[in-house]
Write a protein that holds these residues in place. Sequence first.
Motif, PDB file in Angstrom:
ATOM      1  N   ILE A   1     103.708  38.610  42.976  1.00 54.88           N
ATOM      2  CA  ILE A   1     103.233  37.274  42.575  1.00 54.88           C
ATOM      3  C   ILE A   1     102.123  36.790  43.503  1.00 54.88           C
ATOM      4  N   ASN A   2     102.390  36.810  44.797  1.00 54.81           N
ATOM      5  CA  ASN A   2     101.466  36.224  45.776  1.00 54.81           C
ATOM      6  C   ASN A   2     100.474  37.255  46.285  1.00 54.81           C
ATOM      7  N   MET A   3      99.263  37.186  45.723  1.00 54.37           N
ATOM      8  CA  MET A   3      98.182  38.085  46.122  1.00 54.37           C
ATOM      9  C   MET A   3      96.885  37.288  46.174  1.00 54.37           C
ATOM     10  N   PRO A   4      95.926  37.755  46.959  1.00 53.17           N
ATOM     11  CA  PRO A   4      94.625  37.075  46.993  1.00 53.17           C
ATOM     12  C   PRO A   4      93.822  37.364  45.729  1.00 53.17           C
ATOM     13  N   TYR A   5      92.806  36.572  45.494  1.00 53.82           N
ATOM     14  CA  TYR A   5      91.836  36.701  44.402  1.00 53.82           C
ATOM     15  C   TYR A   5      92.432  36.374  43.036  1.00 53.82           C
ATOM     16  N   MET A   6      93.466  37.084  42.636  1.00 55.82           N
ATOM     17  CA  MET A   6      94.156  36.812  41.374  1.00 55.82           C
ATOM     18  C   MET A   6      95.630  37.135  41.592  1.00 55.82           C
ATOM     19  N   ASN A   7      96.468  36.107  41.514  1.00 50.14           N
ATOM     20  CA  ASN A   7      97.893  36.331  41.756  1.00 50.14           C
ATOM     21  C   ASN A   7      98.563  36.951  40.520  1.00 50.14           C
ATOM     22  N   GLY A   8      99.846  37.211  40.634  1.00 48.25           N
ATOM     23  CA  GLY A   8     100.583  37.852  39.552  1.00 48.25           C
ATOM     24  C   GLY A   8     100.591  37.065  38.265  1.00 48.25           C
ATOM     25  N   TRP A   9     100.732  35.736  38.366  1.00 47.93           N
ATOM     26  CA  TRP A   9     100.727  34.899  37.158  1.00 47.93           C
ATOM     27  C   TRP A   9      99.370  34.965  36.464  1.00 47.93           C
TER      28      TRP A   9
END
Length: 133
Positions: free
Chosen positions: A65-73
């Motif tokens: 879910i929590n990622m830089p640039y574009m998260n999982g959602w």
Amino acid sequence: MLEKPYRLGIIDDDQVYQLILKKTFERTQPGKSVLQFFNGEEAIDFFKSCTIPVHELPDVLLVDINMPYMNGWQFLEALELLSFAHEYNPDIHIISSSPANEDIALAHQYRRVTSYIVKPITKDKLASIIAKA
């Protein structure tokens, strides 16, 4: 009909965690391939420019879910907008360090999400996911 190589897609910004998942998968599924992306944007860019036939794309996606640039959602939303989205139906498993009920409930609102798993994913759980795909 040729049996396609089983493909796993990992979308997670944690390089160490990705390495562990990849090695676990390769040990249990020799000869099968893994696609790795370090954020949702990188994965969507790949899918947009991909020349691989849809039937050769990963059968299973493990998405943080929590990622830089574009998260999982955001990744899940962008996946729905791809031109071949109606043809591509992988099993998507949210793999997150967040045990928050809000995140779990949100994950289940996405039609493509099969499960929500709190990290770390075990070898047995990974084997179970693969066996069901």
